[in-house]
Design a protein around this motif. Structure first.
Motif, mmCIF file in Angstrom:
data_model
loop_
_atom_site.group_PDB
_atom_site.id
_atom_site.type_symbol
_atom_site.label_atom_id
_atom_site.label_comp_id
_atom_site.label_asym_id
_atom_site.label_seq_id
_atom_site.Cartn_x
_atom_site.Cartn_y
_atom_site.Cartn_z
ATOM 1 N N ALA A 28 -16.454 -5.960 8.286
ATOM 2 C CA ALA A 28 -15.819 -7.266 8.467
ATOM 3 C C ALA A 28 -16.853 -8.381 8.611
ATOM 4 O O ALA A 28 -16.620 -9.504 8.155
ATOM 5 C CB ALA A 28 -14.898 -7.233 9.690
ATOM 6 N N TRP A 29 -17.974 -8.102 9.239
ATOM 7 C CA TRP A 29 -19.036 -9.097 9.396
ATOM 8 C C TRP A 29 -19.970 -9.128 8.192
ATOM 9 O O TRP A 29 -20.864 -9.956 8.134
ATOM 10 C CB TRP A 29 -19.855 -8.810 10.647
ATOM 11 N N GLY A 30 -19.746 -8.234 7.235
ATOM 12 C CA GLY A 30 -20.679 -8.058 6.129
ATOM 13 C C GLY A 30 -20.711 -9.143 5.084
ATOM 14 O O GLY A 30 -21.535 -9.095 4.197
ATOM 15 N N VAL A 96 -3.271 -9.516 10.397
ATOM 16 C CA VAL A 96 -3.805 -8.213 10.831
ATOM 17 C C VAL A 96 -4.561 -8.369 12.142
ATOM 18 O O VAL A 96 -4.654 -7.423 12.924
ATOM 19 C CB VAL A 96 -4.664 -7.562 9.721
ATOM 20 N N SER A 97 -5.070 -9.567 12.415
ATOM 21 C CA SER A 97 -5.758 -9.786 13.692
ATOM 22 C C SER A 97 -4.810 -9.575 14.871
ATOM 23 O O SER A 97 -5.213 -9.054 15.912
ATOM 24 C CB SER A 97 -6.380 -11.187 13.742
ATOM 25 N N VAL A 98 -3.554 -9.943 14.713
ATOM 26 C CA VAL A 98 -2.559 -9.726 15.771
ATOM 27 C C VAL A 98 -2.328 -8.231 15.963
ATOM 28 O O VAL A 98 -2.257 -7.737 17.088
ATOM 29 C CB VAL A 98 -1.241 -10.470 15.451
ATOM 30 N N ALA A 99 -2.209 -7.500 14.859
ATOM 31 C CA ALA A 99 -2.035 -6.049 14.946
ATOM 32 C C ALA A 99 -3.220 -5.418 15.662
ATOM 33 O O ALA A 99 -3.039 -4.529 16.502
ATOM 34 C CB ALA A 99 -1.876 -5.448 13.549
ATOM 35 N N SER A 142 -11.462 -2.658 18.602
ATOM 36 C CA SER A 142 -10.284 -3.200 17.916
ATOM 37 C C SER A 142 -10.072 -4.663 18.282
ATOM 38 O O SER A 142 -9.726 -5.477 17.422
ATOM 39 C CB SER A 142 -9.040 -2.371 18.268
ATOM 40 N N LEU A 143 -10.298 -5.000 19.552
ATOM 41 C CA LEU A 143 -10.183 -6.400 19.964
ATOM 42 C C LEU A 143 -11.264 -7.262 19.291
ATOM 43 O O LEU A 143 -10.970 -8.380 18.838
ATOM 44 C CB LEU A 143 -10.276 -6.509 21.489
ATOM 45 N N ILE A 144 -12.473 -6.755 19.244
ATOM 46 C CA ILE A 144 -13.560 -7.480 18.574
ATOM 47 C C ILE A 144 -13.214 -7.684 17.105
ATOM 48 O O ILE A 144 -13.358 -8.790 16.552
ATOM 49 C CB ILE A 144 -14.897 -6.740 18.726
ATOM 50 N N LEU A 145 -12.756 -6.630 16.462
ATOM 51 C CA LEU A 145 -12.396 -6.712 15.042
ATOM 52 C C LEU A 145 -11.248 -7.700 14.828
ATOM 53 O O LEU A 145 -11.243 -8.445 13.846
ATOM 54 C CB LEU A 145 -12.027 -5.323 14.529
ATOM 55 N N GLY A 146 -10.304 -7.732 15.764
ATOM 56 C CA GLY A 146 -9.228 -8.711 15.678
ATOM 57 C C GLY A 146 -9.758 -10.131 15.759
ATOM 58 O O GLY A 146 -9.293 -11.029 15.054
ATOM 59 N N GLY A 147 -10.776 -10.329 16.602
ATOM 60 C CA GLY A 147 -11.402 -11.651 16.691
ATOM 61 C C GLY A 147 -12.138 -12.022 15.416
ATOM 62 O O GLY A 147 -12.031 -13.146 14.924
ATOM 63 N N VAL A 148 -12.869 -11.073 14.860
ATOM 64 C CA VAL A 148 -13.600 -11.314 13.609
ATOM 65 C C VAL A 148 -12.610 -11.616 12.483
ATOM 66 O O VAL A 148 -12.839 -12.505 11.663
ATOM 67 C CB VAL A 148 -14.500 -10.103 13.253
ATOM 68 N N ALA A 149 -11.506 -10.883 12.439
ATOM 69 C CA ALA A 149 -10.523 -11.054 11.372
ATOM 70 C C ALA A 149 -9.820 -12.396 11.456
ATOM 71 O O ALA A 149 -9.324 -12.892 10.450
ATOM 72 C CB ALA A 149 -9.507 -9.908 11.406
ATOM 73 N N SER A 150 -9.775 -12.969 12.648
ATOM 74 C CA SER A 150 -9.064 -14.245 12.799
ATOM 75 C C SER A 150 -9.956 -15.446 12.463
ATOM 76 O O SER A 150 -9.481 -16.569 12.425
ATOM 77 C CB SER A 150 -8.519 -14.376 14.221
ATOM 78 N N LEU A 151 -11.229 -15.204 12.217
ATOM 79 C CA LEU A 151 -12.145 -16.321 11.882
ATOM 80 C C LEU A 151 -11.911 -16.864 10.498
ATOM 81 O O LEU A 151 -11.533 -16.235 9.586
ATOM 82 C CB LEU A 151 -13.601 -15.855 12.017
#
Length: 151
Positions: A28-30, A96-99, A142-151
């Motif tokens: 996701a950060w890639g 998907v960030s909410v999920a 999962s919470l971190i990934l949700g934050g990254v996905a919401s950017l």
């Protein structure tokens, strides 16, 4: 209660189970266009692990010969929560960030399910610490990934 120590295999394989979360965050950060696939892969893995944990609780109740209904009901909740979180993103249009946030919070809560439903293995030396590391590890990722996905 058992005095047998936790075997090395569950420790190593349990910790290896955190690798997909790390890979999804890295994906996701890639770079541009990768946040979506990383987030989706992370949400799928988190839901899969929730379902696995519910299966452990179900089996624990069976192994104890538990005839009460509630341990089996509690054991089904993680699968239903994971399915609902994914369904909301796939069909309902929720990001998907909410999920991922829902799944992360559910994973953080799974040690409570261990306390409510289990007694056969939870007293094994080392098990509780491993469960906390795994629950907070994947839940936090999962919470971190949700934050990254919401950017």
């Amino acid at each position: 209660m058992t005095n047998r120590p936790l075997p090395h295999a569950p420790l190593y394989w349990g910790l290896a189970g955190l690798i997909p979360g790390l890979l999804c965050i890295a994906l996701a950060w890639g770079g541009a266009g990768r946040a979506g696939p990383g987030a989706i892969a992370g949400a799928l893995y988190a839901a899969l692990i929730l379902s696995f944990l519910g299966g452990l609780w179900w089996m624990e109740a069976l192994m104890r010969g538990d005839t009460r209904a509630w341990p089996y009901g509690v054991a089904v909740v993680p699968s239903l929560a994971g399915w609902a979180a994914l369904l909301a993103s796939l069909v309902g249009g929720a990001p998907v960030s909410v999920a991922l946030v829902v799944l992360g919070l559910a994973l953080l809560a799974t040690p409570l399910g261990d306390r409510w439903t289990g007694s056969l293995v939870r007293d094994m030396p080392g098990w509780w610490r491993l469960r906390l590391v795994l629950a907070f590890g994947l839940g936090g990722m999962s919470l971190i990934l949700g934050g990254v996905a919401s950017l």
